[in-house]
Design an enzyme around this catalytic site. Structure first.
Site, short mmCIF file in Angstrom:
data_model
loop_
_atom_site.label_atom_id
_atom_site.label_comp_id
_atom_site.label_asym_id
_atom_site.label_seq_id
_atom_site.Cartn_x
_atom_site.Cartn_y
_atom_site.Cartn_z
CD GLU A 1 -0.06 1.28 3.15
OE1 GLU A 1 -0.67 2.26 2.74
OE2 GLU A 1 0.82 1.34 4.01
CB ALA B 1 -8.09 -7.68 8.86
CG ASP B 2 -4.93 -2.77 8.68
OD1 ASP B 2 -4.33 -2.04 9.50
OD2 ASP B 2 -6.01 -2.45 8.16
CG HIS C 1 -3.90 -0.49 4.73
ND1 HIS C 1 -4.60 -0.03 3.65
CD2 HIS C 1 -3.31 0.58 5.29
CE1 HIS C 1 -4.44 1.29 3.56
NE2 HIS C 1 -3.66 1.68 4.54
#
Length: 336
Positions: free
Chosen positions: A10, A283-284, A306
């Protein structure tokens, strides 16, 4: 010395925050190059500089190349230390993102770390402080993380001026199967907070009413508190959450309050319609903590850039490997 390519994946501030956090935890020096090189304004912004300065303070690190616009830094940590720290981002830069850079390392201090931070609490392109407090912290507290966040003033773009006090206590992290945890706690209730500053009270109420109408029609119980105050900056926003999923939408000039509320409700319902255990934003954020515990798993409806980036960075710092498997309409991420 670990070398991280700041343009990977990203290619934004996420690589920077995770690299600095894990450097502070492991004691491994890191050089990050090509920082945000593909962005319209490459290099470090004011909020990135402040986050690195804060991380350097709590682990007595030396930093080379630190400055606005810099595209390469070397971060060399020493010993983690507790204490009380004040930091003023100086803009509406996100307090939540600054805390993301500090939180993984702070839990390894021998004594409490108290932070008083001035900046943006509810700004675009970052989690709101309410999301961090009610979704992120809820999740990592299941891993043994201990932190208290007190929002004393809200700060909106462009003026900022929000004030957050955070106390992070030493703790021993443990692995968590988030899918199992969600199965144990699953309910059909959505909670939230709709707020505004220096605007008529009905702005916060209209945001809340619009979101509540959509959520209740979808079959969920819904409770949204409203807050209207006179802080240094002007703005509004709404954060909704249920379990380990959330949605945040900031108000914007020209965007009706009803649209702000309905957008947040629609975004959250999109997450709740999946059987996944966490939302795509959480999640990231979980990846570095899973790396530190060397275990755990969760399901998510899709793997964002990400998340993929955080997996790559975490694997370079820690002796762990992540696996990603498709399960029905979800992806399961676990430490292999």
């Amino acid at each position: 010395m670990i070398h991280i390519d700041g343009s990977y994946g990203e290619g934004g501030g996420q690589i920077l925050r995770t690299s600095v956090a894990l450097s502070a935890v492991t004691g491994e020096a890191v050089t990050i190059t090509d920082i945000r090189s593909n962005r319209p304004k490459p290099g470090l912004s004011a909020q990135h500089v402040k986050a690195i300065e804060m991380a350097a303070l709590i682990c007595d690190a030396t930093v080379e190349g630190l400055g606005i616009g810099s595209t390469a830094i070397t971060f060399s940590p020493q010993e983690m230390k507790g204490g009380y720290y004040n930091i003023d981002i100086g803009t509406a830069g996100s307090i939540a993102l600054l805390l993301q850079c500090i939180m993984p390392a702070a839990t390894y201090s021998e004594t409490e770390i108290e932070l008083s931070i001035i900046g943006g609490t509810d700004v675009s392109w970052s989690p709101s402080i309410d999301y961090l407090n009610n979704v992120t912290l809820r999740a990592i507290s299941e891993m043994g993380y201990r932190c208290n966040i007190d929002t004393r003033k809200r700060g909106y773009y462009p003026r900022g001026g929000g004030v957050v006090h955070a106390t992070i206590s030493p703790s021993k992290l443990r692995a968590c199967d988030f899918s199992e945890k969600v199965r144990e706690e699953k309910d059909r209730k959505v909670t939230g907070i709709s707020h505004c500053s220096n605007l008529p009270e009905h702005v916060a109420q209209r945001q809340a009413d619009s979101a509540r109408d959509i959520i209740e029609k979808a079959g969920y119980e819904c409770q949204i508190d409203t807050e209207c105050a006179e802080y240094p900056s002007t703005g509004s926003g709404i954060t909704l959450y249920s379990g380990m999923k959330g949605a945040y939408v900031p108000g914007k000039r020209g965007l009706p309050a009803e649209k702000v509320g309905s957008k947040a409700a629609t975004e959250l319902l999109g997450e709740l319609s999946s059987n996944s255990s966490v939302d795509v934003h959480l999640a990231d954020q979980l990846i570095p903590y899973m790396g530190l515990t060397k275990g755990g798993s969760f399901t998510v409806r899709e793997v964002s850039s990400h998340t993929s980036t955080n997996i790559s960075v975490t694997e370079q710092f820690l002796d762990v490997k992540f696996s990603i498997e498709k399960k029905e309409d979800m992806m399961e991420i676990s430490v292999a």
